[in-house]
Design a protein around this motif. Structure first.
Motif, PDB file in Angstrom:
ATOM      1  N   ARG A   1      20.067 -13.175   0.485  1.00 60.91           N
ATOM      2  CA  ARG A   1      21.435 -13.166   0.500  1.00 60.91           C
ATOM      3  C   ARG A   1      22.218 -12.005   0.838  1.00 60.91           C
ATOM      4  N   HIS A   2      21.346 -10.862   1.085  1.00 61.84           N
ATOM      5  CA  HIS A   2      22.077  -9.455   1.626  1.00 61.84           C
ATOM      6  C   HIS A   2      21.288  -9.386   2.971  1.00 61.84           C
ATOM      7  N   GLY A   3      20.372 -10.159   3.461  1.00 61.86           N
ATOM      8  CA  GLY A   3      19.783 -10.082   4.661  1.00 61.86           C
ATOM      9  C   GLY A   3      18.612  -9.056   4.714  1.00 61.86           C
ATOM     10  N   VAL A   4      18.081  -8.792   3.537  1.00 62.77           N
ATOM     11  CA  VAL A   4      16.828  -8.062   3.630  1.00 62.77           C
ATOM     12  C   VAL A   4      15.686  -8.952   2.937  1.00 62.77           C
ATOM     13  N   GLU A   5      14.471  -8.061   2.915  1.00 58.82           N
ATOM     14  CA  GLU A   5      13.113  -8.733   2.490  1.00 58.82           C
ATOM     15  C   GLU A   5      13.103  -8.009   0.948  1.00 58.82           C
ATOM     16  N   LEU A   6      12.228  -8.873   0.184  1.00 58.91           N
ATOM     17  CA  LEU A   6      11.802  -8.228  -1.063  1.00 58.91           C
ATOM     18  C   LEU A   6      10.175  -8.099  -0.953  1.00 58.91           C
ATOM     19  N   TRP A   7       9.701  -6.854  -1.295  1.00 65.98           N
ATOM     20  CA  TRP A   7       8.269  -6.438  -1.204  1.00 65.98           C
ATOM     21  C   TRP A   7       7.805  -6.041  -2.736  1.00 65.98           C
ATOM     22  N   THR A   8       6.670  -6.014  -3.010  1.00 61.87           N
ATOM     23  CA  THR A   8       6.190  -5.488  -4.153  1.00 61.87           C
ATOM     24  C   THR A   8       4.835  -4.937  -4.001  1.00 61.87           C
ATOM     25  N   GLU A   9       4.579  -3.689  -4.660  1.00 61.17           N
ATOM     26  CA  GLU A   9       3.398  -2.899  -4.493  1.00 61.17           C
ATOM     27  C   GLU A   9       2.369  -3.637  -5.661  1.00 61.17           C
ATOM     28  N   SER A  10       1.546  -4.679  -5.283  1.00 62.16           N
ATOM     29  CA  SER A  10       0.937  -5.711  -6.081  1.00 62.16           C
ATOM     30  C   SER A  10      -0.272  -5.112  -6.698  1.00 62.16           C
ATOM     31  N   LEU A  11      -0.696  -4.002  -6.294  1.00 65.22           N
ATOM     32  CA  LEU A  11      -1.694  -3.262  -7.024  1.00 65.22           C
ATOM     33  C   LEU A  11      -1.284  -1.748  -7.220  1.00 65.22           C
ATOM     34  N   HIS A  12      -1.042  -1.490  -8.324  1.00 65.31           N
ATOM     35  CA  HIS A  12      -0.614  -0.182  -8.721  1.00 65.31           C
ATOM     36  C   HIS A  12      -1.496   0.396 -10.148  1.00 65.31           C
ATOM     37  N   PHE A  13      -2.071   1.475  -9.848  1.00 65.24           N
ATOM     38  CA  PHE A  13      -3.141   1.935 -10.847  1.00 65.24           C
ATOM     39  C   PHE A  13      -2.535   2.334 -12.114  1.00 65.24           C
TER      40      PHE A  13
ATOM     41  N   VAL B   1       2.863  -4.919  -0.501  1.00 65.19           N
ATOM     42  CA  VAL B   1       2.767  -3.353  -0.006  1.00 65.19           C
ATOM     43  C   VAL B   1       1.228  -3.091  -0.522  1.00 65.19           C
ATOM     44  N   MET B   2       0.428  -2.659   0.614  1.00 63.35           N
ATOM     45  CA  MET B   2      -0.834  -2.293   0.386  1.00 63.35           C
ATOM     46  C   MET B   2      -0.766  -0.570   0.312  1.00 63.35           C
ATOM     47  N   ASP B   3      -1.144   0.042  -0.833  1.00 63.98           N
ATOM     48  CA  ASP B   3      -1.476   1.478  -1.221  1.00 63.98           C
ATOM     49  C   ASP B   3      -2.765   1.981  -1.126  1.00 63.98           C
ATOM     50  N   PHE B   4      -3.476   2.516  -0.137  1.00 64.04           N
ATOM     51  CA  PHE B   4      -4.670   2.832  -0.217  1.00 64.04           C
ATOM     52  C   PHE B   4      -5.168   3.646  -1.386  1.00 64.04           C
ATOM     53  N   SER B   5      -4.217   4.449  -2.065  1.00 69.23           N
ATOM     54  CA  SER B   5      -4.646   5.441  -3.056  1.00 69.23           C
ATOM     55  C   SER B   5      -4.903   4.596  -4.254  1.00 69.23           C
ATOM     56  N   HIS B   6      -3.777   3.806  -4.534  1.00 70.63           N
ATOM     57  CA  HIS B   6      -3.800   3.012  -6.098  1.00 70.63           C
ATOM     58  C   HIS B   6      -5.028   2.105  -5.588  1.00 70.63           C
ATOM     59  N   ILE B   7      -5.582   1.495  -4.608  1.00 68.08           N
ATOM     60  CA  ILE B   7      -6.791   0.530  -4.494  1.00 68.08           C
ATOM     61  C   ILE B   7      -7.951   1.591  -4.763  1.00 68.08           C
TER      62      ILE B   7
ATOM     63  N   ALA C   1      -7.305   9.630  -2.533  1.00 70.93           N
ATOM     64  CA  ALA C   1      -7.602   9.353  -3.886  1.00 70.93           C
ATOM     65  C   ALA C   1      -9.057   9.339  -3.993  1.00 70.93           C
ATOM     66  N   ASP C   2      -9.246   9.703  -5.338  1.00 69.46           N
ATOM     67  CA  ASP C   2     -10.635   9.593  -6.003  1.00 69.46           C
ATOM     68  C   ASP C   2     -10.505   8.289  -6.972  1.00 69.46           C
ATOM     69  N   THR C   3     -11.566   7.922  -7.501  1.00 71.89           N
ATOM     70  CA  THR C   3     -11.627   6.915  -8.659  1.00 71.89           C
ATOM     71  C   THR C   3     -10.774   7.681  -9.774  1.00 71.89           C
ATOM     72  N   GLY C   4      -9.647   6.861 -10.171  1.00 72.19           N
ATOM     73  CA  GLY C   4      -9.055   7.504 -11.255  1.00 72.19           C
ATOM     74  C   GLY C   4      -7.859   8.714 -10.985  1.00 72.19           C
ATOM     75  N   ASP C   5      -7.764   8.804  -9.780  1.00 66.44           N
ATOM     76  CA  ASP C   5      -6.900  10.118  -9.300  1.00 66.44           C
ATOM     77  C   ASP C   5      -6.228   9.648  -7.969  1.00 66.44           C
ATOM     78  N   ILE C   6      -4.708   9.564  -7.977  1.00 66.54           N
ATOM     79  CA  ILE C   6      -4.061   9.012  -6.840  1.00 66.54           C
ATOM     80  C   ILE C   6      -3.433  10.406  -5.951  1.00 66.54           C
ATOM     81  N   HIS C   7      -3.451  11.486  -6.402  1.00 68.44           N
ATOM     82  CA  HIS C   7      -2.531  12.784  -6.279  1.00 68.44           C
ATOM     83  C   HIS C   7      -3.288  13.573  -5.197  1.00 68.44           C
ATOM     84  N   LEU C   8      -4.056  13.177  -4.161  1.00 73.59           N
ATOM     85  CA  LEU C   8      -4.676  13.810  -3.185  1.00 73.59           C
ATOM     86  C   LEU C   8      -4.234  13.684  -1.889  1.00 73.59           C
ATOM     87  N   SER C   9      -4.373  14.787  -1.182  1.00 80.35           N
ATOM     88  CA  SER C   9      -3.916  14.866   0.248  1.00 80.35           C
ATOM     89  C   SER C   9      -4.886  14.064   1.001  1.00 80.35           C
TER      90      SER C   9
END
Length: 274
Positions: free
Chosen positions: A144-156, A181-187, A213-221
Motif C-alpha cells: 500500500r506504500h509502494g514498497v516491498e517487504l523482505w526478511t532475513e530468513s536465516l539469522h544466527f 535477504v541472504m546474509d553470508f555471515s549468518h549462514i 564469519a567463522d562458525t559461531g561468530d558473525i563479527h569478522l571483517s
C-alpha cells in the motif's frame, strides 16, 4: 570505483551519528546504502518516528547524495503473542517505518525472522506460523506504500537460526511476495553453506548482506573468516540473481578509525568478484 550493485549498510558505522556515517560512507566511495533502523543495534533512525523526523532523515540522506536500497528495521518479536493494545502499537510503528522507506526512495523494508532467541515462545511450529503471518500482513501494508517487504530468513541469533528453520519459514511464505535477504555471515556462523542457501532459496532472494564469519561468530571483517565469497557469489550468478549487495560490517576486529579503510578494501574485493 566499486560495483554499482554494491552498497554499504549504515550499520557499518553505527558508532557515528547518521550525518557523519553517511559522509564517511560517501567519502569511502559508495553511492548506495542500506539504512539501519534497529533500536539498540543501530540508532540512525529513532524508534519514535513522526512526519517531521521522516522528513529530516530523508533530507539528510538526500543531502549526502546517496541512494537507499532498503531500510533494515524491527517492529518487535514477530513470534510474540500480543494483546490488542500491543498489536495497535506494532501496527503504528510499522506504518511509520513504511512511510520512511517510501520517503527515502528505498525499494523495501526488511524485518527480522522472529525474536532474538532460538527458543520459541510456544512451540516452534506455532511460532513459525505467527512469524509468517506477521510478515505477510506487513507485506500487504508495504504494498500500500509502494514498497516491498523482505526478511532475513536465516539469522544466527534469532528464532530462524539455521537452514532448516529458514526453510520452514520460507515455505510458509510461498504464496506471498515477501522476499528473502541472504546474509553470508549468518549462514556460515550457523554451520550452513552459502551455496546450499542459494540452491534452496534462489527464486526468493531479493537482497544480499556481506560480512565474514567463522562458525559461531558473525563479527569478522571480510577476509578474516571462513566465508567462501567467490563460491557463494558464483552460485548467485548461476542462479540468475541480478539484485544488489550491501556490506554490513558490524565487525569487532578493527578499530573505528580503521573501519572506513576496511570497508573500502572489502568493497574492492567484492567488486572484483561481481
Amino acid at each position: 570505483m566499486f560495483s554499482p550493485r554494491l552498497g554499504c549498510s549504515s550499520i557499518s558505522f553505527r558508532h557515528q551519528a547518521l550525518p557523519d556515517a553517511l559522509a564517511t560512507i560517501r567519502a569511502a566511495g559508495f553511492e548506495e546504502i542500506d539504512l539501519g533502523a534497529l533500536p539498540g543495534v543501530c540508532d540512525h533512525v529513532p524508534f519514535v518516528l513522526d512526519e517531521a523526523t521522516v522528513n529530516q532523515i530523508s533530507g539528510t540522506i538526500r543531502d549526502a547524495g546517496l541512494r537507499v536500497r532498503s531500510v533494515n528495521g524491527d517492529i518487535g518479536d514477530l513470534n510474540a503473542v500480543l494483546d490488542d493494545d500491543q498489536r495497535g502499537a506494532r501496527m503504528a510503528h510499522l506504518q511509520r517505518l513504511l512511510q520512511l522507506t517510501a520517503a527515502v526512495g528505498a525499494r523495501a523494508l526488511v524485518l527480522p525472522c522472529g525474536a532474538l532467541s532460538h527458543e520459541p515462545f510456544r512451540s516452534l511450529e506455532e511460532d513459525l506460523d505467527l512469524v509468517a503471518g506477521e510478515l505477510i500482513r506487513a507485506g500487504d501494508e508495504a504494498a500500500r506504500h509502494g514498497v516491498e517487504l523482505w526478511t532475513e530468513s536465516l539469522h544466527f541469533f534469532r528464532l530462524c537460526c539455521n537452514l532448516d528453520r529458514a526453510r520452514a519459514l520460507t515455505a510458509r511464505l510461498a504464496d506471498s511476495p515477501v522476499g528473502v535477504v541472504m546474509d553470508f555471515s549468518h549462514i556460515v556462523a550457523s554451520g550452513a553453506d552459502p551455496v546450499e542457501f542459494v540452491e534452496t532459496f534462489h527464486d526468493r532472494i531479493a537482497h544480499v548482506h556481506l560480512r565474514d564469519a567463522d562458525t559461531g561468530d558473525i563479527h569478522l571483517s571480510i577476509g578474516r573468516g571462513e566465508v567462501d565469497f567467490a563460491g557463494g557469489l558464483d552460485a548467485l550468478t548461476a542462479a540468475g540473481y541480478r539484485g544488489h549487495f550491501a556490506l554490513e560490517l558490524e565487525t569487532r576486529d578493527v578499530t573505528h578509525d580503521q573501519r572506513p579503510k576496511a570497508a573500502a578494501d572489502a568493497a574492492r574485493f567484492i567488486s572484483s568478484l561481481l
